[in-house]
Design an enzyme around this catalytic site. Structure first.
Site, PDB file in Angstrom:
ATOM      1  N   GLN A 169      -5.628  23.170  10.451  1.00  0.00           N
ATOM      2  CA  GLN A 169      -5.011  22.861  11.731  1.00  0.00           C
ATOM      3  C   GLN A 169      -6.074  22.660  12.814  1.00  0.00           C
ATOM      4  O   GLN A 169      -6.948  23.500  13.001  1.00  0.00           O
ATOM      5  CB  GLN A 169      -4.094  24.021  12.130  1.00  0.00           C
ATOM      6  CG  GLN A 169      -3.505  23.943  13.508  1.00  0.00           C
ATOM      7  CD  GLN A 169      -2.211  23.146  13.574  1.00  0.00           C
ATOM      8  OE1 GLN A 169      -1.869  22.450  12.624  1.00  0.00           O
ATOM      9  NE2 GLN A 169      -1.490  23.261  14.673  1.00  0.00           N
TER      10      GLN A 169
ATOM     11  N   GLU B 109      -3.919  21.189  28.393  1.00  0.00           N
ATOM     12  CA  GLU B 109      -5.024  20.798  27.519  1.00  0.00           C
ATOM     13  C   GLU B 109      -5.368  19.317  27.686  1.00  0.00           C
ATOM     14  O   GLU B 109      -4.530  18.458  27.431  1.00  0.00           O
ATOM     15  CB  GLU B 109      -4.646  21.095  26.073  1.00  0.00           C
ATOM     16  CG  GLU B 109      -4.071  22.507  25.885  1.00  0.00           C
ATOM     17  CD  GLU B 109      -3.283  22.660  24.588  1.00  0.00           C
ATOM     18  OE1 GLU B 109      -3.585  21.935  23.625  1.00  0.00           O
ATOM     19  OE2 GLU B 109      -2.361  23.490  24.562  1.00  0.00           O
TER      20      GLU B 109
ATOM     21  N   ARG C 188      -7.765  32.996  19.400  1.00  0.00           N
ATOM     22  CA  ARG C 188      -6.496  32.750  20.092  1.00  0.00           C
ATOM     23  C   ARG C 188      -6.721  32.988  21.583  1.00  0.00           C
ATOM     24  O   ARG C 188      -6.650  34.097  22.072  1.00  0.00           O
ATOM     25  CB  ARG C 188      -5.413  33.693  19.559  1.00  0.00           C
ATOM     26  CG  ARG C 188      -4.092  33.654  20.327  1.00  0.00           C
ATOM     27  CD  ARG C 188      -3.340  32.371  20.115  1.00  0.00           C
ATOM     28  NE  ARG C 188      -2.962  32.193  18.720  1.00  0.00           N
ATOM     29  CZ  ARG C 188      -2.398  31.095  18.224  1.00  0.00           C
ATOM     30  NH1 ARG C 188      -2.163  30.070  19.038  1.00  0.00           N
ATOM     31  NH2 ARG C 188      -2.092  31.007  16.941  1.00  0.00           N
TER      32      ARG C 188
ATOM     33  N   HIS D  78      -8.502  22.936  24.334  1.00  0.00           N
ATOM     34  CA  HIS D  78      -7.258  23.717  24.238  1.00  0.00           C
ATOM     35  C   HIS D  78      -7.313  24.894  25.218  1.00  0.00           C
ATOM     36  O   HIS D  78      -7.368  26.063  24.813  1.00  0.00           O
ATOM     37  CB  HIS D  78      -7.095  24.209  22.801  1.00  0.00           C
ATOM     38  CG  HIS D  78      -5.715  24.629  22.422  1.00  0.00           C
ATOM     39  ND1 HIS D  78      -4.939  25.457  23.211  1.00  0.00           N
ATOM     40  CD2 HIS D  78      -4.977  24.344  21.328  1.00  0.00           C
ATOM     41  CE1 HIS D  78      -3.783  25.669  22.611  1.00  0.00           C
ATOM     42  NE2 HIS D  78      -3.779  24.995  21.463  1.00  0.00           N
TER      43      HIS D  78
ATOM     44  N   ASP E 133       6.139  22.712  24.244  1.00  0.00           N
ATOM     45  CA  ASP E 133       5.056  22.097  23.469  1.00  0.00           C
ATOM     46  C   ASP E 133       5.194  20.583  23.604  1.00  0.00           C
ATOM     47  O   ASP E 133       5.909  19.945  22.834  1.00  0.00           O
ATOM     48  CB  ASP E 133       5.117  22.523  22.004  1.00  0.00           C
ATOM     49  CG  ASP E 133       3.847  22.186  21.244  1.00  0.00           C
ATOM     50  OD1 ASP E 133       2.953  21.537  21.829  1.00  0.00           O
ATOM     51  OD2 ASP E 133       3.743  22.568  20.063  1.00  0.00           O
TER      52      ASP E 133
END
Length: 308
Positions: free
Chosen positions: A98, A283, A77, A177, A222
């Site tokens: 994911q 990103e 993370r 990311h 997002d």
């Protein structure tokens, strides 16, 4: 861009430290550390080939959760996780976790391959044999990946070469990311996205055009900005002053993400919960559509992050 060239093959080195006129490259059992003579440094885990640290003048430029697992038990993370071969909900359609398997796999360190006089490049490789056993057979394409991380005095570049080593074409998505470390996310402005159509995942996938000169973080954010002109830089400002700029090569999409307070509470490995104030993800990727790669062909894309 897809071509028929063959990626560079580099002998796999043994653990230890290599020093050169530019700096040093230190390989341990689970990570690679690069330090320039001028003091800049990066750290890259072999698990996921995830960049977990980028320091300039002693200051960390990437955000990593205090609860991030750095032992290879789950994706990191923070830092710069690598998304491949699928992004977000598309993963379930392919029966993959994911964001795919690249960030879940142990990459091979291929060595230093530096060409520029003031930077050091380190390369990592991934093939079907590196995929975790439980995921083998769920994505049976014949592929080869070479991931390069290039450290300069004020720059960090990441680029990926994807090769279709089979005869049949297949499709993929890719994303860097990147978690940028900032001092106050609510005073961050992200420029370079005006007039671009985006999908708002917080609002259930609705689409809109960005009318503002700057994207700001006022709540959970997002968004996937699609088909951003690749000659347009994305600039991250803090308190009205440019901090980072991102150039993209062969990557037409930009994702902007920050969980804000409510979202951070729902993420188990996001610590401290107030950490959303100190990060913003901008990103670079190709995720709005699928990229088709023919048998025997090679695709290459990447980003260059520059300190303003």
């Amino acid at each position: 861009m897809v071509s028929k060239k063959t990626p560079l093959s580099i002998p796999v080195p043994s653990a230890g430290e290599v020093r050169s006129a530019k700096g040093s490259v230190d390989l341990s059992s689970d990570r690679v550390r690069v330090t320039l003579k001028t003091g800049e440094s990066i750290e890259v885990l072999l698990y996921g080939a995830t960049v977990t640290s980028w320091k300039v003048d002693g200051e960390e430029k990437l955000w990593v959760s205090e609860a991030a697992k750095l032992d290879g038990t789950k994706p990191v993370r923070g830092g710069i996780p690598l998304v491949f071969p699928c992004f977000g909900p598309n993963s379930s359609a392919l029966n993959l976790p994911q964001h795919g398997f690249a960030r879940l796999s142990n990459w091979s360190f291929l060595g230093e391959n530096s060409e520029e006089p003031s930077s050091v490049q380190v390369d990592f490789g991934l093939s079907p044999s590196n995929i975790p056993d439980e995921l083998k057979g769920k994505w049976d394409q014949n592929f080869g990946l070479i991931y390069s991380v290039i450290l300069g005095q004020k720059t960090l570049q990441t680029k990926l070469v994807v090769q279709n080593e089979g005869e049949e074409k297949w499709e993929f998505q890719v994303l860097f990311h990147t978690y940028f470390k900032v001092s106050n996310a609510e005073k961050v402005s992200i420029k370079g996205l005006k007039d671009v159509t985006y999908t708002d995942k917080v609002l259930g996938g609705t689409t809109a055009s960005e009318d503002n000169e700057s994207v700001t973080i006022t709540g959970e954010t997002d968004r996937v900005y699609a088909k951003v002109p690749t000659d347009r830089e994305t600039v991250i400002e803090q308190d009205g002053k440019a901090v980072f700029s991102v150039k993209r090569k062969n990557l037409e999409d930009v994702v902007v993400w920050n969980p804000h307070a409510a979202g951070a509470e729902k993420i188990g490995d996001f610590e401290p919960k107030e950490g959303w104030k100190e990060m913003v993800c901008v990103e670079a990727g190709s995720v709005g559509e699928w990229t088709t790669i023919e048998g025997g062909s090679v695709w290459e894309g990447g980003q260059i992050i520059t300190l303003a």
